[in-house]
Design an enzyme around this catalytic site. Sequence first.
Site, PDB file in Angstrom:
ATOM      1  N   ASN A 153       0.803  -1.221   0.000  1.00  0.00           N
ATOM      2  CA  ASN A 153       0.000   0.000   0.000  1.00  0.00           C
ATOM      3  C   ASN A 153       0.840   1.278   0.000  1.00  0.00           C
ATOM      4  O   ASN A 153       0.502   2.257  -0.657  1.00  0.00           O
ATOM      5  CB  ASN A 153      -0.977   0.000   1.171  1.00  0.00           C
ATOM      6  CG  ASN A 153      -0.300  -0.115   2.517  1.00  0.00           C
ATOM      7  OD1 ASN A 153       0.745  -0.754   2.661  1.00  0.00           O
ATOM      8  ND2 ASN A 153      -0.886   0.499   3.529  1.00  0.00           N
ATOM      9  N   GLU A 252       3.392  -5.520  12.248  1.00  0.00           N
ATOM     10  CA  GLU A 252       2.255  -4.601  12.284  1.00  0.00           C
ATOM     11  C   GLU A 252       1.203  -5.181  11.356  1.00  0.00           C
ATOM     12  O   GLU A 252       1.445  -5.378  10.165  1.00  0.00           O
ATOM     13  CB  GLU A 252       2.689  -3.205  11.846  1.00  0.00           C
ATOM     14  CG  GLU A 252       1.621  -2.146  12.070  1.00  0.00           C
ATOM     15  CD  GLU A 252       0.742  -1.949  10.857  1.00  0.00           C
ATOM     16  OE1 GLU A 252      -0.424  -2.431  10.897  1.00  0.00           O
ATOM     17  OE2 GLU A 252       1.195  -1.356   9.884  1.00  0.00           O
ATOM     18  N   CYS A 286      -3.171   1.324   6.647  1.00  0.00           N
ATOM     19  CA  CYS A 286      -3.573   0.539   7.815  1.00  0.00           C
ATOM     20  C   CYS A 286      -4.217   1.409   8.889  1.00  0.00           C
ATOM     21  O   CYS A 286      -4.971   0.910   9.731  1.00  0.00           O
ATOM     22  CB  CYS A 286      -2.367  -0.204   8.397  1.00  0.00           C
ATOM     23  SG  CYS A 286      -1.004   0.883   8.898  1.00  0.00           S
ATOM     24  N   GLU A 465       7.466  -0.167  16.410  1.00  0.00           N
ATOM     25  CA  GLU A 465       8.329   0.553  15.490  1.00  0.00           C
ATOM     26  C   GLU A 465       8.416   2.000  15.958  1.00  0.00           C
ATOM     27  O   GLU A 465       7.660   2.452  16.805  1.00  0.00           O
ATOM     28  CB  GLU A 465       7.782   0.472  14.067  1.00  0.00           C
ATOM     29  CG  GLU A 465       7.793  -0.939  13.495  1.00  0.00           C
ATOM     30  CD  GLU A 465       7.307  -1.004  12.066  1.00  0.00           C
ATOM     31  OE1 GLU A 465       8.090  -1.413  11.196  1.00  0.00           O
ATOM     32  OE2 GLU A 465       6.136  -0.635  11.825  1.00  0.00           O
TER      33      GLU A 465
END
Length: 484
Positions: A153, A252, A286, A465
């Site tokens: 994405n 993630e 996301c 992260e």
Amino acid sequence: MRRFFSVIANEVVADGPTFEVHNPATGRVHALAHEATPAIVDRAVEAARAALRGPWGRMAATARLMLLRRIADAIDARFDDLVAAEVHDTGMLAGFARRVAIPRGAESFRVFADLAQSSMNECFETPTPEGAGALNYTLRRPAGVVAAICPWNLPLLMLTWKVAPALAMGNAVVVKPSEETPGTATLLAELMAQAGLPAGVFNVVHGGGAGSTGAALASHPGVDAITFTGECATGRSIRAAAAPSLNALCCELGGKNPALVFADADLDAAVAGCARSTFANTGQVCLCTERIYVERPLFPRFIAALTRAARALKAGDPFAPDTTLGPVISAGQRARVLEYYRQAQLDGAEVLTGGGIPELPEPWRGGSFIEPTLWTGLPAASRCLQDEVFGPVAHIAPFDGEEEAIALANESRYGLAATVWSRDGARTLRVAASLEVGTVWCNGWLIRDLRAPFAGMKQSGVGREGGRHALEFFSRVRNVCIQL
């Protein structure tokens, strides 16, 4: 037609079977990529291991971080080429690529170079029975060979979130971009070599996931740490593949993100913010909003205004400045999203707008475009309210009071992000503290500081992260004790 090759030790690898890469805006094949076989993955991991034993492993931290800044400069110098590669692979709007995807990719290298330059080591004076004392201090060393498995994405941006801190801490990396979007990773390998990155520090292997390149990389015994962004099923597969080697793992895994709009919110700001958080990059972020809860007194005006905003979006040429909606990544993804559209209607949703495929001229008629869609009236148990759709869609429902809003927002197996819209500062703080998510934006969305932690709760991920959390993941700490 372009060809994308794996890159190992700064050299292209023209081996392996090829697969087609489609432009989502037209549906046409615009490139061929060479799939990395397990033997090629072996070569990439060994090249990374050799780099750790070679000049890269012996390089002073200051020189290493200077290289990261040169990589950022190289991204700036090839800005237009990276924009074009990103748009052709993903169909994202060129304006979005120019404002967000490419500049933030360069920023990642600069930010993590700055963060790594600040010492993360500690020193403690320790008493001893003899009275002379001791010093305990820490040393940080690279984790080793890092496998970075990246999504389609935001290909360059998500890659740099992983690679920049990994290189800042002295690791060598093997990157597997999505098979849908090999372009910018390949171009970045070229830029890194030109910037002077030693051979083997950054390697790229192309191919699919399960039963292909991704599986070979995730299960490779020569890999020391794995970082992955993608959907839950793939994350579980990677976790299982990594288990025998006990590799460090950071995943993630997406979300089903809520927005809470209270009656005292600035209506115009909330509508504009929710339109952006729902439809940005065609809903393929996301962090996008797929569940919107509006306090009942504001509900009728809000849904009318957001519906107008959705209907005003214009699909078409991603390079055209007046285009405001791109395609989804592929025909398969469009079919998946359309299935959710059909399921929503079966579950009794009222379709406020959208729900189909827009009429477009050639060549865009062959692209994977889909109408921006808003629903209301779905039952809480509907799959459309439980699953991450990952398209330009949101469900809007009313709520009565703060307690109900929090309960509705938390009613999900995901916990990545949320937004809260209210003029009441005390309320936003209370609500933010009660939401079971990794990130809460109050009266805004996607304001991302790379120094801050990023990840989710529940099924939205494992590990963190961003900032020191990323640097800690990509390093191993050693305690040294000196008796005085």
